[in-house]
Design an enzyme around this catalytic site. Structure first.
Site: not given
Ligand code: NAD
Ligand code: G6P
Ligand code: MN
Ligand code: MN
Length: 434
Positions: A93, A147, A169, A199, A254
């Site tokens: 990231r 994401n 989301c 977004h 966004y």
């Molecule tokens: P993170 O960096 O903590 O990753 C979560 C886990 O995924 C880690 O423990 C990592 O080891 C694991 N991982 C990586 N590759 C993997 C694989 N191939 N198989 C299984 N596990 C694997 O991430 P986070 O900050 O907790 O965010 C997780 C995901 O959720 C990200 O893709 C982030 O963008 C997304 N997210 C989405 C939203 C939304 O609105 N949809 C909001 C926040 C975060």
């Molecule tokens: C949100 C969104 C996610 C985004 C994330 C980032 O606002 O809906 O899709 O990528 O939070 O959060 P962070 O704390 O990792 O910057």
């Molecule tokens: Mn989102």
């Protein structure tokens, strides 16, 4: 009982998810929760997994939390699979943010070149998860949070040929809370309709009598001092009032990257040169969260987690699962197949729209056409997404360069190609398809 598998179980968001399941246990009796991670995430999985086990124990519910690095073992006979993984972890990231910024372009986890590279890394992994699901849990629902959530949901639909998928989301949840606060009413007293892409959605508001309240919120939104989005990673930088009033719809947070690119770039560059990118800030936050999670006495979600952008995630994920399991017909905003909901977009693409959720999945509320002001952007962005998904699935360099050229946040030409080439090298370890 229900079996849930969470891929990326080592995420710091896992306690939020577990809290959501505990709250709903009477309606949604989860007997098994399998947290799956990979070797690089082993330590995180063990810490947050132990925390999840303490939470379940403290709640006194009959649910076993399993921790594993064996995804296939976990997927066997699952009812719901939730995905919250980050390919390449936060180091990847931070590259997505820093490299574009070093070229003078937006560097962000879901927008611009960064978001496109997050998709390129993630598409092969989500498609291999879908292949495992076809074999091991062919009746399960895939609830995707990973994401860029809209593109990943579309990849599952079009390239995975898997229809039982819903993308989530938290931004729409934050928006409805903000709107209600701006109008000084309760959320239950308003009716929201959202449409667009993840977004990149817009929405309109009515009250329960059918009166349109959208313009009132726009008036407040364009003078936002004091109104909080509730989304930690999104600053409430001001929109241009004349533009938003002309639009007649409320943009999502966004949209600032597209409507206020100059302001957003200046703000990102300022952070990049001082406190660090959002990913670098999140790294520190995550380290302190995991220090808390290590406490053997902590058995509830700590308040500090709300400093992450994904707050309200469990409300979305757990409620979608609950609505499918109990055939509830709840209205939510989800990423799902368009099928004519938005006239201006292809039938088979993923859109983020208001929908009712029941045992047969998401049923979008018809939206119709966008005004030209929104139609142009949404069509360009959807075509850009389609190209990136194709490049992610096949490793086609030409498609990736087309997507870079089309994305308004990437300045086209020699600079776009140089940026693409640099990012392909930087992320080489996570791009086996190229
Ligand atoms: P993170 O960096 O903590 O990753 C979560 C886990 O995924 C880690 O423990 C990592 O080891 C694991 N991982 C990586 N590759 C993997 C694989 N191939 N198989 C299984 N596990 C694997 O991430 P986070 O900050 O907790 O965010 C997780 C995901 O959720 C990200 O893709 C982030 O963008 C997304 N997210 C989405 C939203 C939304 O609105 N949809 C909001 C926040 C975060
Ligand atoms: C949100 C969104 C996610 C985004 C994330 C980032 O606002 O809906 O899709 O990528 O939070 O959060 P962070 O704390 O990792 O910057
Ligand atoms: Mn989102
Ligand atoms: Mn461009």
């Amino acid at each position: 009982g229900v079996k849930i598998v969470t891929i990326g179980g080592g995420s710091s968001y896992t306690p939020e998810l577990v809290e959501g399941f505990i709250k709903r246990y009477d309606e949604l009796p989860i007997r098994e929760l399998w947290l799956v991670d990979i070797e690089e995430g082993r330590e995180k999985l063990e810490i947050v997994g132990a925390m999840a086990q303490r939470m379940v124990k403290a709640a006194g519910i009959d649910c076993t939390v399993h921790l594993t690095l064996d995804r296939r073992e976990a997927l066997k006979d699952a009812d719901f699979v939730t995905t919250q993984f980050r390919v390449g972890l936060l180091q990847a990231r931070i590259k997505d943010e820093r490299i574009p910024l070093s070229h003078g372009m937006i560097g962000q986890e879901t927008n611009g070149a960064g978001g496109m590279f997050k998709a390129l890394r993630t598409v092969p992994v989500i498609l291999s998860i879908v292949e495992d699901m076809k074999e091991l849990c062919p009746n399960a629902w895939l609830i995707n949070f990973t994401n860029p959530a809209g593109m990943i949901t579309q990849a599952v639909l079009t390239h995975g040929n898997w229809k039982k998928v819903i993308g989530l989301c938290n931004v729409p949840i934050g928006a409805t809370k903000m709107d209600a606060a701006a109008l000084g009413v309760e959320e239950e007293d308003l009716r929201f309709q959202f449409a667009g892409l993840n977004h990149l959605h817009w929405h309109k508001i009515k009250d329960t009598k059918g009166n349109d309240r959208t313009m009132e919120v726009i008036d407040k939104l364009t003078d936002v001092s004091g109104v909080d989005s509730g989304i930690a990673n999104l600053k409430m930088l001001r929109f241009l009032p004349e533009q938003i009033k002309d639009l007649g719809m409320i943009p999502c947070g966004y949209h600032r990257y597209y409507y206020m690119t100059d302001v957003m770039l200046a703000d990102e560059l300022e952070e990049y040169n001082t406190i660090g990118t959002r990913g670098e800030q999140v790294k520190k936050l995550e380290d302190s969260l995991f220090e808390l999670y290590k406490d053997p006495n902590l058995d509830y979600k700590p308040e500090e987690l709300s400093k992450r952008g994904g707050t309200h995630y469990s409300d979305a994920a757990c409620e979608v699962i609950n609505s499918i399991y109990n055939n509830k017909g709840t209205t939510m905003v989800v990423s799902t197949e368009n099928n004519g909901t938005i006239d201006d977009l292809p039938y088979d693409c993923a859109v983020e729209v208001s929908a009712t959720i029941d045992a047969s999945g998401a049923h979008p509320v018809n939206w119709g056409k966008f005004p030209a002001s929104a139609r142009g952007l949404v069509q360009v962005m959807k075509a850009m997404e389609e190209l990136i998904i194709e490049a992610g699935a096949t490793g086609d360099y030409g498609k990736a360069l087309q997507a870079f050229t089309m994305n308004p946040l990437v300045v086209s030409g020699d600079g776009a190609k140089a940026l693409l080439n640099e990012m392909l090298v930087a992320h080489e370890a996570h791009l086996p398809q190229f």
